[in-house]
Design an enzyme around this catalytic site. Structure first.
Site, PDB file in Angstrom:
ATOM      1  N   SER A  88      32.770  33.189  32.396  1.00  0.00           N
ATOM      2  CA  SER A  88      33.549  32.924  33.605  1.00  0.00           C
ATOM      3  C   SER A  88      32.705  33.226  34.836  1.00  0.00           C
ATOM      4  CB  SER A  88      34.800  33.814  33.601  1.00  0.00           C
ATOM      5  OG  SER A  88      35.419  33.856  34.863  1.00  0.00           O
ATOM      6  N   TYR A 145      38.597  42.525  31.890  1.00  0.00           N
ATOM      7  CA  TYR A 145      38.286  41.121  31.600  1.00  0.00           C
ATOM      8  C   TYR A 145      36.927  40.747  32.181  1.00  0.00           C
ATOM      9  CZ  TYR A 145      38.551  36.028  31.708  1.00  0.00           C
ATOM     10  OH  TYR A 145      38.283  34.691  31.559  1.00  0.00           O
TER      11      TYR A 145
END
Length: 249
Positions: free
Chosen positions: A142, A155
């Site tokens: 990401s 995360y």
């Protein structure tokens, strides 16, 4: 890397990007080993695509289940040549407001699914992949691995860890098994169940999957998808600005 007629493993195959990857891989002629946790969703996916999708229920947050899967999958699918580590979960947390003890089980599961399972699948299946004429390990990370947001520290940390792991594993494969590609697909904000109600300017799961498949086919080592291309450039020019932009995203 030729995906046509390949046997490709996709984790998180029943939702979001994983579901689109499965659909598009089948459309280009691949066989897909579809991994997910929900039996009913896997059955529906297999019914949609017929004998080109091979459903396999696995809870990737459980190390013993992952180990058993690694042991069994290559026996059932000896032509497996591509592994796409797509499954992930994001837990929104504020450690100064929330109860850290109450959060701990969810955060440990997040680390297990987002990072430990990726390491286990990539390294556990690597000996088999090395025996294939051409193979690939793809990790989905990401833009938050480059610049984290404050609402999901674990995360962001797991995606940064996966990104670093992928680069180091790529170095090893380049030296000793150059026919095994290690690819990092860096996602922007994608319109999925995980991002529902969050952010603006999302790209569709279909576009994200198409960009991934295109990058794999071109043998890219890093696939910067959508706005991540701009973020990657900004991190070189003004990392402080990139951090400020992503901080409250």
């Amino acid at each position: 890397m030729k995906l046509t007629e390949s046997t490709t493993l996709v984790t998180g195959a029943t939702r979001g990007i994983g579901r689109e990857l499965t659909r598009q891989l089948v459309a280009c002629g691949a066989q897909v080993v579809a991994v997910g946790r929900d039996h009913d969703s896997l059955a529906a996916l297999a019914a949609e695509h017929g004998d080109r999708v091979h459903p396999w229920p696995v809870d990737l947050a459980e190390p013993a289940a992952v180990d058993a899967f690694i042991h069994d999958v290559t026996n059932r699918h000896p032509t497996l040549s591509v592994v796409i580590n797509n499954a992930g979960v994001q837990t929104l947390t504020d450690f100064l407001v929330d109860d850290p003890q109450a959060l701990r089980p969810a955060l440990r599961r997040e680390i297990a699914l987002n990072f430990d399972a990726v390491v286990a699948l990539s390294t556990g299946l690597l000996p088999h992949l090395c025996r294939q004429p051409s193979a690939a390990i793809v990790t989905v990370t990401s833009g938050l691995a480059l610049a984290p947001k404050r609402s999901a520290p674990v995360y962001c940390a797991t995606k940064a860890a996966v990104r670093t792991f992928s680069r180091a594993l790529r170095y090893q494969c380049e030296a000793s098994a150059p026919h095994v590609r290690v690819i990092d697909a860096v996602m922007p904000l994608v319109d999925t169940d995980m991002t529902r109600g969050r952010g603006r300017g999302k790209i569709s799961s279909s576009d994200a999957a198409a960009a991934m498949i295109g990058g794999i086919s071109r043998d890219s080592t890093e696939i910067h998808i959508g706005k991540v291309r701009l973020l990657h450039a900004l991190m070189r020019i003004s990392p402080g600005l990139a951090y400020r932009i992503l901080r409250d995203s």
